[in-house]
Design an enzyme around this catalytic site. Structure first.
Site, PDB file in Angstrom:
ATOM      1  N   LYS A  89       1.046  -1.179   0.242  1.00 52.45           N
ATOM      2  CA  LYS A  89       0.040  -0.041  -0.048  1.00 52.45           C
ATOM      3  C   LYS A  89       0.778   1.116   0.081  1.00 52.45           C
ATOM      4  O   LYS A  89       0.282   2.419   0.140  1.00 52.45           O
ATOM      5  CB  LYS A  89      -0.962   0.042   1.290  1.00 52.45           C
ATOM      6  CG  LYS A  89      -1.975  -1.145   1.127  1.00 52.45           C
ATOM      7  CD  LYS A  89      -2.853  -1.036   2.350  1.00 52.45           C
ATOM      8  CE  LYS A  89      -3.921  -2.190   2.678  1.00 52.45           C
ATOM      9  NZ  LYS A  89      -4.728  -2.732   1.670  1.00 52.45           N
TER      10      LYS A  89
ATOM     11  N   CYS B 299     -13.742  -5.539   3.648  1.00 55.56           N
ATOM     12  CA  CYS B 299     -13.267  -5.980   4.766  1.00 55.56           C
ATOM     13  C   CYS B 299     -13.290  -5.508   6.188  1.00 55.56           C
ATOM     14  O   CYS B 299     -12.510  -5.304   7.135  1.00 55.56           O
ATOM     15  CB  CYS B 299     -11.717  -6.521   4.680  1.00 55.56           C
ATOM     16  SG  CYS B 299     -11.478  -7.623   3.391  1.00 55.56           S
TER      17      CYS B 299
HETATM   18  N1  7TS Z   1      -5.576  -2.877   7.826  1.00 51.50           N
HETATM   19  C1  7TS Z   1      -6.208  -1.852   7.201  1.00 51.50           C
HETATM   20  C2  7TS Z   1      -6.389  -0.624   7.587  1.00 51.50           C
HETATM   21  C3  7TS Z   1      -6.219  -2.163   5.639  1.00 51.50           C
HETATM   22  O1  7TS Z   1      -6.666  -1.075   4.841  1.00 51.50           O
HETATM   23  C4  7TS Z   1      -5.939  -3.274   5.071  1.00 51.50           C
HETATM   24  C5  7TS Z   1      -6.077  -3.772   3.698  1.00 51.50           C
HETATM   25  C6  7TS Z   1      -5.333  -4.152   5.940  1.00 51.50           C
HETATM   26  C7  7TS Z   1      -5.164  -4.071   7.385  1.00 51.50           C
HETATM   27  C8  7TS Z   1      -4.769  -5.671   5.546  1.00 51.50           C
HETATM   28  O2  7TS Z   1      -3.820  -5.304   4.809  1.00 51.50           O
HETATM   29  P1  7TS Z   1      -2.857  -6.720   4.115  1.00 51.50           P
HETATM   30  O3  7TS Z   1      -1.794  -5.878   3.246  1.00 51.50           O
HETATM   31  O4  7TS Z   1      -2.249  -7.558   5.342  1.00 51.50           O
HETATM   32  O5  7TS Z   1      -4.137  -7.144   3.308  1.00 51.50           O
HETATM   33  N2  7TS Z   1      -7.016  -2.937   3.151  1.00 51.50           N
HETATM   34  C9  7TS Z   1      -7.809  -3.257   1.856  1.00 51.50           C
HETATM   35  C10 7TS Z   1      -8.500  -2.262   1.311  1.00 51.50           C
HETATM   36  O6  7TS Z   1      -9.158  -1.240   1.946  1.00 51.50           O
HETATM   37  N3  7TS Z   1      -8.819  -2.711   0.008  1.00 51.50           N
HETATM   38  O7  7TS Z   1      -8.324  -3.820  -0.058  1.00 51.50           O
HETATM   39  C11 7TS Z   1      -7.683  -3.964   1.089  1.00 51.50           C
END
Ligand code: 7TS
Length: 398
Positions: A215, A355
């Site tokens: 991200k 999510c």
């Molecule tokens: N926490 C937050 C605030 C997030 O936005 C996300 C992923 C995660 C945890 C999980 O991250 P990962 O890299 O371990 O999967 N958020 C999103 C979203 O908003 N749309 O797709 C993924």
């Protein structure tokens, strides 16, 4: 800025408005990964030959750069698969070390599932109760309620630095202060924080901070768990395997020092290297200006939606405590249909529950459409989205 991101060469018509799901990757990150496989590939922490020593050096240098960027010691930077794994490490290993029956964990109703479910699993295992900080009418965290919820029983307070659905920057300093006043541990889910805000873990004074590389202009499959050294040392390992041991006998094993204790197995070497370059990229940016840029695009979109689309409900008020994410529901068009119309015009937005099903329930919806701008977007992209919305209304309202 678009010129720095090769995806826009491959897809010149693409309007990418889904940066909260994942960011696009700058040329420098792609090149570093390519270079690693072309001329530097070897396993790390093992070889006695030059290629492996060099791979170990660039892998560990990456950790040093990430640690310096967030103002941590390098042993406090654990490479993980992402935010999700980082939170699971704290909930499981930290849960074992720090949670006792009768303790309470405080989260918020806005959390991504990855900052809810690991705690629910830990809560069940350790006989712990979870409480949730609610929202005020303007969809900000209710600090008065937080003050009531965070008590001497609270052992852990974990919350998002920035909400992935609303784009609101949470008042984490106030909440960390409340947690400290009662002796609770604190964790920030920085998945949406790191791409927008300069993070200094010492200044925040959180005990743990988690983020994902993907991200923040880095590769997928790599992220970071920052934890205060004394706490990480007090926690049992998360997984067993190579690299995380000091000595193994048939009767039992002892653990390696930090950070290796939490990094069992061959790591995501090129991911860590790519993340180091992504952090250099972040460091080179005027983050404050970019936040203002994203806020400007979000405000522009909000204003145009208000002027022209009375059937659109905007779920968050723009403010200074906000990264420009615009989350909407249309009275007559399902978010997935709106996203499909956008896609037919080469515009990427996200639709669904993001999510964050508990937050959807609080907002009284089952899903939303979300526009999350980033540094490669401009006003023309917002106009393209508005044109797609006009098209969707024509299709669905006639
Ligand atoms: N926490 C937050 C605030 C997030 O936005 C996300 C992923 C995660 C945890 C999980 O991250 P990962 O890299 O371990 O999967 N958020 C999103 C979203 O908003 N749309 O797709 C993924």
């Amino acid at each position: 800025m678009k010129a720095l991101f090769p995806i826009f060469n491959s897809h010149p018509a693409l309007v990418y408005l889904d940066s909260n799901a994942t960011s696009q990757k700058p040329q420098a990150v792609i090149e570093a990964i390519d270079q690693y496989y072309r001329s530097e590939n070897a396993n790390v922490h093992r070889g006695v030959y030059q290629l492996s020593e060099n791979a170990t050096r660039i892998f560990e240098e990456s950790r040093l750069r990430i640690a310096a960027y967030i103002n941590a010691e390098s042993v406090e930077v654990i490479f993980t698969r992402g935010t999700t794994e980082a939170i699971n490490i704290v909930a499981q290993s930290g849960g074992q070390a720090f949670l006792r029956p009768g303790d309470e964990i405080v989260l918020t109703v806005c959390e991504h599932h990855s900052n809810i479910v690991p705690w629910q699993i830990a809560a069940e295992r350790h006989g712990v109760t979870i409480k949730y900080i609610p929202l005020t009418a303007d969809r900000r965290l209710d600090l008065e309620a937080a003050r009531e919820l965070i008590t001497a029983k609270t052992r852990m307070v974990s919350l998002g630095h920035v909400s992935n659905v609303l784009g609101v920057i949470h008042p984490v300093r106030e909440i960390i202060a409340m947690a400290k006043a009662v002796g609770a541990l604190t964790m920030l889910d920085g998945a949406q924080g790191i791409p927008h805000l300069k993070v200094d873990v010492k200044e925040l004074d959180c005990d743990f901070y988690a983020f994902s590389g993907h991200k923040a202009f880095g590769p997928t499959g790599i992220g970071v768990l920052y934890g205060k050294k004394a706490l990480l040392n007090a926690m049992p390992p998360y997984q067993g395997g190579g690299d995380m041991i000091e000595k193994v006998t048939l009767q039992g094993s002892t653990w390696n020092e930090l950070p290796s204790k939490f990094e069992a197995g061959t790591p995501h070497i090129e991911g860590a290297i790519g993340l180091g370059v992504a952090i250099d990229f972040l460091k080179s940016l005027p983050l404050e200006k970019l936040l203002a840029h994203d806020q400007h695009l979000g405000r522009l979109l909000t204003q145009k939606l208000r002027e022209e689309f009375p059937r659109v409900k905007i779920l968050v008020e723009p403010g200074e405590d906000w990264v420009g994410t615009v989350t909407i529901v249309h009275e007559n068009i399902h978010p997935h249909d709106l996203a499909a119309v956008c896609d037919s015009d080469n515009i990427a937005i996200r639709a669904g529950h993001h999510c964050a099903q508990p937050l959807m329930e609080v907002l009284g919806v089952t899903s939303t459409a979300r526009v999350s701008p980033g540094l490669y977007n401009d006003e023309a992209d917002i106009e393209r989205f508005l044109a797609a919305l006009r098209k969707a209304e024509k299709l669905f309202l006639s």
